[in-house]
Write a protein that holds these residues in place. Structure first.
Motif, PDB file in Angstrom:
ATOM      1  N   ASN A 143       0.946  -1.019  -0.091  1.00 66.80           N
ATOM      2  CA  ASN A 143       0.145  -0.036   0.052  1.00 66.80           C
ATOM      3  C   ASN A 143       0.838   1.330  -0.132  1.00 66.80           C
ATOM      4  O   ASN A 143       0.389   2.291   0.337  1.00 66.80           O
ATOM      5  CB  ASN A 143      -1.185   0.020   1.128  1.00 66.80           C
ATOM      6  CG  ASN A 143      -0.290   0.019   2.532  1.00 66.80           C
ATOM      7  OD1 ASN A 143       1.030   0.168   2.530  1.00 66.80           O
ATOM      8  ND2 ASN A 143      -1.094  -0.239   3.657  1.00 66.80           N
ATOM      9  N   ASP A 185       1.982   1.711 -12.098  1.00 69.14           N
ATOM     10  CA  ASP A 185       1.212   1.494 -10.876  1.00 69.14           C
ATOM     11  C   ASP A 185       1.279  -0.184 -10.220  1.00 69.14           C
ATOM     12  O   ASP A 185       0.662  -0.445  -9.501  1.00 69.14           O
ATOM     13  CB  ASP A 185      -0.447   0.775 -11.620  1.00 69.14           C
ATOM     14  CG  ASP A 185      -1.087   2.388 -12.103  1.00 69.14           C
ATOM     15  OD1 ASP A 185      -0.516   3.415 -11.783  1.00 69.14           O
ATOM     16  OD2 ASP A 185      -2.079   1.959 -12.889  1.00 69.14           O
ATOM     17  N   LYS A 200       2.209   1.459  -5.005  1.00 67.78           N
ATOM     18  CA  LYS A 200       0.984   2.086  -4.676  1.00 67.78           C
ATOM     19  C   LYS A 200       1.025   3.266  -3.989  1.00 67.78           C
ATOM     20  O   LYS A 200       1.969   3.678  -3.196  1.00 67.78           O
ATOM     21  CB  LYS A 200       0.324   1.012  -3.656  1.00 67.78           C
ATOM     22  CG  LYS A 200      -0.355  -0.256  -4.242  1.00 67.78           C
ATOM     23  CD  LYS A 200      -1.055  -0.371  -5.606  1.00 67.78           C
ATOM     24  CE  LYS A 200      -1.586  -1.322  -6.030  1.00 67.78           C
ATOM     25  NZ  LYS A 200      -0.333  -2.147  -6.918  1.00 67.78           N
ATOM     26  N   ASN A 210      -1.410   5.199  -1.797  1.00 64.71           N
ATOM     27  CA  ASN A 210      -2.642   4.806  -1.014  1.00 64.71           C
ATOM     28  C   ASN A 210      -3.655   5.824  -0.497  1.00 64.71           C
ATOM     29  O   ASN A 210      -2.911   6.823   0.059  1.00 64.71           O
ATOM     30  CB  ASN A 210      -2.233   3.819  -0.071  1.00 64.71           C
ATOM     31  CG  ASN A 210      -3.383   2.974   0.315  1.00 64.71           C
ATOM     32  OD1 ASN A 210      -3.976   1.910  -0.255  1.00 64.71           O
ATOM     33  ND2 ASN A 210      -3.874   2.861   1.325  1.00 64.71           N
TER      34      ASN A 210
END
Ligand SMILES: O=C(O)CCC(=O)C(=O)O
Ligand SMILES: [Fe+2]
Length: 347
Positions: A37, A257, A260, A262
């Motif tokens: 994340n 991509d 991340k 987040n």
């Protein structure tokens, strides 16, 4: 599947040492976080604890000023995002109210004859220093000392990020050279305990715009990251002296991509005032962001075309401030004030 886990606290000191096993382990852990994340915390960095304490003290000294003093350095007096931002100026999350935070934007001291100022580069110009803050000179010195120390740490973090991609730690030098970064002193007033969670945000759910963010929090919690697979919000608990590091949209784009950027937010339910200092590292405004090495399989196309740091970050700013303005106009029309605050500025 492992349970949703709050961002881990990693010891960053192997980056500065000679223990190659420890270094490899750090790089692997950071890589894992980037895939998961894009959030982790670091201790063992080189920003002195004493400097962190002094800078938090500066921030509190500023926000303690009466509103009319803070407004002397209103951000709207500049076209380059430096100075004071009132409560409820920004709105990052659709469907919630403008945000319950006030801020002071600071960056590198850019004189009016500097090419960045003349060419209207991202957030570039002289800082607006509050004229009546107690110990004004110390305020300026500590603020800039902290800015430079955090800038250096951002470069080191990018060194590790480069290594997670299998390239030299110097890979991002063209990005960090003459880079633009913006730091914000943030103050979240205490919200009522029975606050309507649906409407009230210290800062609404958002992703950061730039490359990486290094966040210093005080001891009051409130920051949460979204665990996308489970939809749960995970608390990012303050760890004394640590930085929360997170990747921004620019980095995610360059990583095709694979890494991340987040979603996160702040809801200050502590009943206390909360202070934090995010440091947003955008990069050299002319740097062209392209797909990074080892971020696609053989034959896989880059998802995004090249874009400069300047164009990417400018577009994100316009979008979020436009939303807050539209919301406030709508409220004026309805003549309703639906957003309660416990400790309003100047109250
Ligand atoms: O204050 C915090 O803890 C987070 C701030 C943040 O996410 C931001 O300013 O983008
Ligand atoms: Fe953020």
């Amino acid at each position: 599947m492992s349970l949703p886990a709050a961002p881990p606290v990693l010891d960053f000191s192997p980056f500065y040492g000679k223990d190659s096993d420890a270094k490899t382990k750090l790089i692997e852990e950071v890589r894992k976080c980037c895939h998961y994340n894009g959030f982790f915390q670091i201790t063992g960095h080189r920003v002195p604890l004493d400097l962190q304490r002094r800078v938090m003290d500066c921030s509190k000294r500023f926000f303690d000023l009466p509103l009319e003093e803070k407004l002397k350095v209103d951000k709207n007096l500049t076209t380059f995002n430096r100075g004071y931002e009132l409560l409820r100026s920004q709105m990052l999350e659709v469907g919630t109210g403008p945000e319950l935070k006030e801020g002071l934007y600071i960056g590198e001291e850019i004189a009016e004859d500097h090419p960045y100022y003349l060419e209207k580069k991202l957030n570039s110009g002289p800082n607006q220093w509050p004229p009546t803050v107690p110990n004004k000179e110390e305020f300026q010195e500590t603020t800039m000392e902290y800015y430079h120390a955090t800038f250096d740490l951002a470069k080191d973090v990018l060194g590790v990020l480069a290594q997670t991609l299998g390239v030299e730690s110097t890979f991002f030098d063209p990005l960090t050279d003459e880079a633009v970064a913006t730091m914000r002193y943030l103050h979240y007033p205490a919200q009522p305990q029975d606050t309507d969670e649906k409407l009230n945000r210290g800062i609404g759910a958002h992703t950061d715009f730039g490359c990486i963010t290094l966040l210093l929090q005080d001891e009051v919690d409130g920051l949460q990251v979204l665990d996308a697979p489970s939809g749960q919000w995970l608390d990012v608990k303050p760890v004394p002296g640590a930085y929360v590091v997170n990747l921004g949209n620019l980095f995610m784009r360059m990583a095709n991509d694979k890494y991340k950027s987040n979603t996160h937010r702040v809801i200050n339910k502590s009943g206390k005032e909360r202070y934090s200092i995010p440091f947003f590292f955008s990069g050299n405004p002319d740097y062209i962001c392209e797909c990074l090495p080892n971020c696609r399989e053989e034959g896989e196309a880059a998802k995004y075309g090249p874009i400069t740091v300047q164009d990417m970050v400018t577009a994100s700013y316009k979008e979020s401030y436009g939303r807050a303005e539209a919301f406030k106009k709508d409220l004026e029309v309805k003549k309703a004030d639906v957003i309660p605050v416990v400790a309003a500025v100047g109250a």
